[in-house]
Write an enzyme that holds these catalytic residues in place. Structure first.
Site, short mmCIF file in Angstrom:
data_model
loop_
_atom_site.label_atom_id
_atom_site.label_comp_id
_atom_site.label_asym_id
_atom_site.label_seq_id
_atom_site.Cartn_x
_atom_site.Cartn_y
_atom_site.Cartn_z
CB THR A 1 66.82 136.33 12.28
OG1 THR A 1 65.54 136.68 12.86
CG2 THR A 1 67.90 136.41 13.34
CB ALA B 1 62.55 136.02 21.74
CB SER C 1 59.19 133.82 19.01
OG SER C 1 58.95 134.31 17.70
CB THR D 1 55.52 133.61 25.66
OG1 THR D 1 54.42 132.82 25.18
CG2 THR D 1 56.61 132.65 26.11
CG ASP D 2 50.28 132.52 26.71
OD1 ASP D 2 51.14 132.26 25.85
OD2 ASP D 2 49.06 132.61 26.45
CD GLU D 3 53.85 129.29 23.01
OE1 GLU D 3 54.47 128.22 22.83
OE2 GLU D 3 53.65 130.12 22.09
CE1 TYR E 1 59.44 131.68 22.26
CE2 TYR E 1 57.32 130.55 22.27
CZ TYR E 1 58.07 131.70 22.41
OH TYR E 1 57.44 132.88 22.70
CB SER E 2 57.57 127.26 25.96
OG SER E 2 57.63 125.84 25.92
CE LYS F 1 60.56 134.88 25.83
NZ LYS F 1 61.31 136.16 25.64
CG PHE G 1 46.92 129.87 13.31
CD1 PHE G 1 46.85 128.68 12.61
CD2 PHE G 1 45.75 130.45 13.77
CE1 PHE G 1 45.64 128.05 12.38
CE2 PHE G 1 44.53 129.83 13.55
CZ PHE G 1 44.47 128.63 12.85
NE ARG H 1 50.64 127.91 6.14
CZ ARG H 1 50.62 126.59 6.24
NH1 ARG H 1 50.39 126.01 7.41
NH2 ARG H 1 50.83 125.84 5.17
#
Length: 331
Positions: free
Chosen positions: A35, A79, A81, A120-122, A147-148, A151, A187, A190
């Site tokens: 993707t 994933a 993400s 993930t920690d999310e 998303y979270s 997951k 983040f 970018r």
């Protein structure tokens, strides 16, 4: 061993593949559908006698079954993400994160394949800024976004397949990664690439949101430790004690690139933006003897800036379209 890495052309997956090639004698196959977030160039230069690339989707049950039959272990990174994308269109997150994981688990069940699941920690939601607590393996799930939540659902599938069918699986939940080969929509890259192009970084909202940063190479070494020494059915949290708020990160990037620390713009905050993540990785460190190499976030960030400075040919083709999307969102 022969190890299959799903999503191995993505950010943390490609870092893991490089780590395996450099630090072990294992042969590695990458399965990736490529993707927008997957980049075949992230795997350039790997030795042909130990590395193979297969373009395909993890929801393709026949392809997955053939690959599982020929590998000793599978590490599942693939994933969808990006939180912002999940808010615009949740469906791909259900397809990849839920149905894709189900497809892999069924193949692991049929072939008795060792399976490690990257999460993930999310999935734990977020913490208050003044809360002294950190996420542990016992923290209840409380996801905030499509998303979270997908997951979290995939993690629960893994736990159920271990308990119900005896699948030889482990899970790891990691804090926010940074390092080479990360898409410029994220983040830290970018902001780095904005400064490298002579543009101002963008800070969401007030920038008070805290993330627990870990270098992707440290994530890779932790996953390898779990794959080799982890106890089947167990979950391990991966973190490097790298809590920083977004404002501090932007200002540090500017400073390390020789710019005034206040040379950034505030933009509209992300919807449902979680306030703070923090990982307690005591179990991983004490039971498996793991420790991060980049315990100093500033040193890890400096190495990451150097990589983006030296690899503009890798990230430049993604940059204009990414910034156009953010501009359309007011960010």
């Amino acid at each position: 061993m022969k190890i299959l890495v799903t999503g191995g052309a993505g950010f943390i997956g490609s870092n893991f593949v490089h780590h395996l090639i450099e630090h072990t004698d294992h042969d590695v196959t990458v399965l990736d559908v490529l993707t927008y977030a997957g980049n075949r160039a992230s795997l350039d230069g790997l030795p042909e006698d130990r590395f193979r690339f297969v373009r395909g989707d993890i929801v393709d049950a026949q392809l997955v079954d053939r690959l599982f039959a020929d590998h000793d272990a599978v590490v599942h990174y693939a994933a969808e993400s990006h939180n912002d994308n999940s808010l615009e269109d949740p469906r791909p997150f259900l397809d990849t994160n839920i149905i894709g994981t189900y497809t892999l688990l069924e193949a692991a069940r049929r072939h008795g394949t060792r399976y490690h699941h990257i999460s993930t920690d999310e999935v734990y939601g977020d913490l208050e800024l003044d809360d002294p607590a950190r996420f542990t393996e016992q923290t209840p799930y409380n996801p905030s976004s499509p998303y979270s939540s997908t997951k979290a659902g995939s993690d629960l599938l893994v736990r159920a397949w271990v308990r119900s069918f005896g699948v030889q699986a482990t899970i790891s939940n990691c804090s926010n990664n940074y390092g080479p080969y990360q898409h410029v929509e994220k983040f830290i890259p970018r902001q780095i690439t904005n400064v490298l192009r002579g543009e101002r970084p963008k800070l969401y909202g007030t920038g008070e949101n805290v993330r627990d940063w870990i270098h992707a190479d440290d994530h890779s070494s932790a996953v390898l430790a779990i794959l080799e020494r982890g106890e089947i059915g167990e979950t391990y949290l991966i973190g490097a004690d790298g809590e920083r708020n977004n404002k501090d990160v932007v200002e540090l990037i500017l400073t390390q690139l020789g710019q005034p620390s206040d040379a950034y713009d505030h933009v509209k905050d992300r919807p449902g933006h979680d306030m703070r993540y923090a990982i307690d990785s005591t179990k991983l460190r004490t039971e498996l003897g793991w420790a991060p190499r980049y315990s100093d976030f500033e040193a890890g960030l400096a190495a990451t800036i150097d990589w983006y400075r030296e690899n503009e040919a890798w990230w430049a083709p993604q940059k204009d379209a990414t910034e156009a999307r953010y501009t359309a969102q007011g960010q």
